[in-house]
Design an enzyme around this catalytic site. Structure first.
Site, PDB file in Angstrom:
ATOM      1  N   HIS A  57       0.846  -1.204   0.000  1.00 21.81           N
ATOM      2  CA  HIS A  57       0.000   0.000   0.000  1.00 21.81           C
ATOM      3  C   HIS A  57       0.878   1.249   0.000  1.00 21.81           C
ATOM      4  O   HIS A  57       1.254   1.772   1.053  1.00 21.81           O
ATOM      5  CB  HIS A  57      -0.906  -0.001   1.237  1.00 21.81           C
ATOM      6  CG  HIS A  57      -2.009   1.000   1.166  1.00 21.81           C
ATOM      7  ND1 HIS A  57      -3.259   0.776   1.699  1.00 21.81           N
ATOM      8  CD2 HIS A  57      -2.076   2.239   0.632  1.00 21.81           C
ATOM      9  CE1 HIS A  57      -4.032   1.824   1.503  1.00 21.81           C
ATOM     10  NE2 HIS A  57      -3.319   2.730   0.855  1.00 21.81           N
ATOM     11  N   ARG A  61       2.774   8.791  -6.243  1.00 22.83           N
ATOM     12  CA  ARG A  61       2.524  10.107  -6.836  1.00 22.83           C
ATOM     13  C   ARG A  61       2.958  10.154  -8.301  1.00 22.83           C
ATOM     14  O   ARG A  61       2.467   9.420  -9.114  1.00 22.83           O
ATOM     15  CB  ARG A  61       3.198  11.200  -5.998  1.00 22.83           C
ATOM     16  CG  ARG A  61       2.823  11.202  -4.515  1.00 22.83           C
ATOM     17  CD  ARG A  61       1.338  11.283  -4.274  1.00 22.83           C
ATOM     18  NE  ARG A  61       1.027  11.469  -2.849  1.00 22.83           N
ATOM     19  CZ  ARG A  61      -0.152  11.225  -2.314  1.00 22.83           C
ATOM     20  NH1 ARG A  61      -1.148  10.806  -3.065  1.00 22.83           N
ATOM     21  NH2 ARG A  61      -0.368  11.425  -1.032  1.00 22.83           N
ATOM     22  N   HIS A 222      -5.408  -0.370   6.090  1.00 21.04           N
ATOM     23  CA  HIS A 222      -5.103   0.578   7.173  1.00 21.04           C
ATOM     24  C   HIS A 222      -6.181   0.666   8.275  1.00 21.04           C
ATOM     25  O   HIS A 222      -6.677   1.762   8.582  1.00 21.04           O
ATOM     26  CB  HIS A 222      -4.818   1.968   6.612  1.00 21.04           C
ATOM     27  CG  HIS A 222      -5.786   2.503   5.602  1.00 21.04           C
ATOM     28  ND1 HIS A 222      -7.152   2.496   5.763  1.00 21.04           N
ATOM     29  CD2 HIS A 222      -5.572   3.094   4.401  1.00 21.04           C
ATOM     30  CE1 HIS A 222      -7.730   3.051   4.722  1.00 21.04           C
ATOM     31  NE2 HIS A 222      -6.790   3.421   3.873  1.00 21.04           N
ATOM     32  N   ASP A 285       1.018   2.638   3.778  1.00 20.59           N
ATOM     33  CA  ASP A 285       0.156   3.692   3.231  1.00 20.59           C
ATOM     34  C   ASP A 285       0.980   4.962   3.021  1.00 20.59           C
ATOM     35  O   ASP A 285       0.566   6.067   3.369  1.00 20.59           O
ATOM     36  CB  ASP A 285      -1.044   3.962   4.140  1.00 20.59           C
ATOM     37  CG  ASP A 285      -2.110   4.824   3.472  1.00 20.59           C
ATOM     38  OD1 ASP A 285      -1.995   5.078   2.259  1.00 20.59           O
ATOM     39  OD2 ASP A 285      -3.046   5.258   4.164  1.00 20.59           O
TER      40      ASP A 285
END
EC number: 3.5.2.3
Length: 423
Positions: A57, A61, A222, A285
């Site tokens: 995870h 970008r 998460h 994450d």
């Protein structure tokens, strides 16, 4: 005389306590036991040799967001933290909802990444799920059951048929499960927590579990509370920031601590640790934003915390302190995510992927100036961590002396790659 293997790892302490030599050739383990003749040797007698992590995870970008991260900087950060496979999430700009966009993202990663990577497919009402599955999507989602940065929530009447389609394809559905209470401007981290409450996370996890058809492979991203972990049907992922950080660790209006799901109270953070044995996967994450973006105040700042480089080092420090078992760190950061995603395991058996991170004995402090992410900051400054001295990717000494020494991108497509048009 036979040709030498590429690399010999001498005096490796295996997870069962045995000490052996690991001979590596062409990116996989050739032999464990007596050493084979090798072109290069690394002595691991004073280093902890762990199978490298799979971070299932991350948000790498890129594109118009490349000023805060791209595959080059993000995967360099990953390797420096002992992670050699990253799984990029599809809520990019634009989102990955077509086969063409997925292929373009894979090509971007091939050009820039320094380690293994995979790309997930976006789940929206108009997404081409079958096309992305054939194009090599590793999994589906994170699928938003609540809104988050660059991701819109899907109502149950849209989510249910999408789940059924993913089940038919045989894919893994990964879900961001929250409930958002109201839309008032928020000024503090406590307000952000109340707007996305712990009780609402439990309700969302339960509702998604009921909505999912029998046979769907379901994974919850998460989870931030002990009760949500208890309520989950399917595999459970927890982040380091929900284990190590609470909202009390920040000034009330410090958006560096703003993330979805929110950082919880110190009491809830400790309760989440009590569910360690129920947690299947630790994933970062990794969601970097710049200092400037995080300085806008709680209401205006985007949610997200960088963490791919610090994920395993924080956990290794906890293992060094004997607070968690080292075998469980290997299981939750390397083997379980690989198994869920269908990626070959890194390990110590013949044929295993030869990706390793070699950790020193000493515990250090996280110094954001020494990290490799382009965003340039970390919420873990000053926290105890054990960073790898060396990282091996595909049997090659790819990271040492604080720098990436070799770029070894490798795409891990999903099980639907190049399957028939009849899906």
């Amino acid at each position: 005389m036979t040709e030498p293997v590429d690399l010999l790892l001498k005096n490796v302490t295996l997870p069962d306590g045995r000490v052996a030599d690991v001979s590596v050739d062409r990116g996989v383990v050739r032999h464990v036991g007596a050493p084979l003749r090798a072109a290069e040797t690394v002595d691991c007698s004073r280093l902890l040799c762990l199978p490298a992590a799979v971070d299932m995870h991350v948000h790498m970008r890129g594109g118009e967001q490349a000023y805060k991260e791209n595959f080059a900087t993000g995967t360099a950060s990953a390797v420096a933290g002992g992670v050699t496979v990253v799984v990029d999430q599809p809520n990019t700009i634009p989102p990955i909802t077509t086969a063409e966009r997925l292929r373009s993202r894979v090509e971007e990663a091939h050009r820039q990444a320094v380690c293994g990577f995979a790309v997930n497919a976006g789940v929206t009402g108009d997404a081409d799920l079958a096309g992305m599955w054939r194009a090599g999507a590793l999994a589906f989602g994170e699928t938003f059951a609540a809104p988050s940065s660059y991701g819109e929530a899907l109502p149950p009447e849209i989510l249910a048929p999408l789940f059924e389609r993913i089940r038919q394809l045989g894919g893994l559905a990964t879900v961001h499960a929250e409930e958002v209470a109201g839309d008032r401007p928020l000024a503090t981290l406590t307000g952000h927590d109340r707007a996305r409450p712990a009780a609402g996370e439990v309700l969302a996890v339960t509702a998604v579990g009921r909505l999912a058809p029998p046979g769907l492979r379901l994974h919850f991203c998460h989870l931030s509370t002990a009760d949500a972990v208890d309520a989950a049907r399917g595999s459970v992922e927890v982040t380091p920031h929900h284990l190590f950080l609470s909202r009390e660790a920040f000034d009330p209006d410090d958006a560096a601590g703003k993330v979805n799901p929110p950082l919880r109270s110190e009491r809830e953070r400790k309760r989440l640790w009590s569910r360690w044995e129920k947690i299947d996967v630790i994933a970062s994450d990794h969601a970097p934003h710049t200092h400037g973006e995080k300085s806008r105040g709680i209401a205006a700042a985007p949610s997200g915390i960088p963490g791919v480089e610090t994920m395993v080092p924080l956990l290794v420090a906890e293992a060094r302190k004997r607070r968690i078992p080292l075998p469980s760190v290997i299981e939750k950061t390397s083997w379980k995510p690989a198994d869920l995603l269908g990626i070959p395991r890194a390990g110590f058996a013949p044929g295993d992927r030869a990706d390793y991170a070699l950790y020193p004995e000493s515990i250090a402090k996280v110094d954001p100036d020494q990290l490799h992410s382009r965003c340039g900051w970390s919420p873990y400054a000053g926290y105890d961590a054990v960073f790898p001295a060396e990282v091996i990717v595909q049997g090659v000494r790819a990271y040492h002396d604080g720098a990436v020494a070799a770029a070894l991108p490798r795409w891990h497509p999903g099980a639907g790659y190049n399957t028939s048009e009849d899906l």
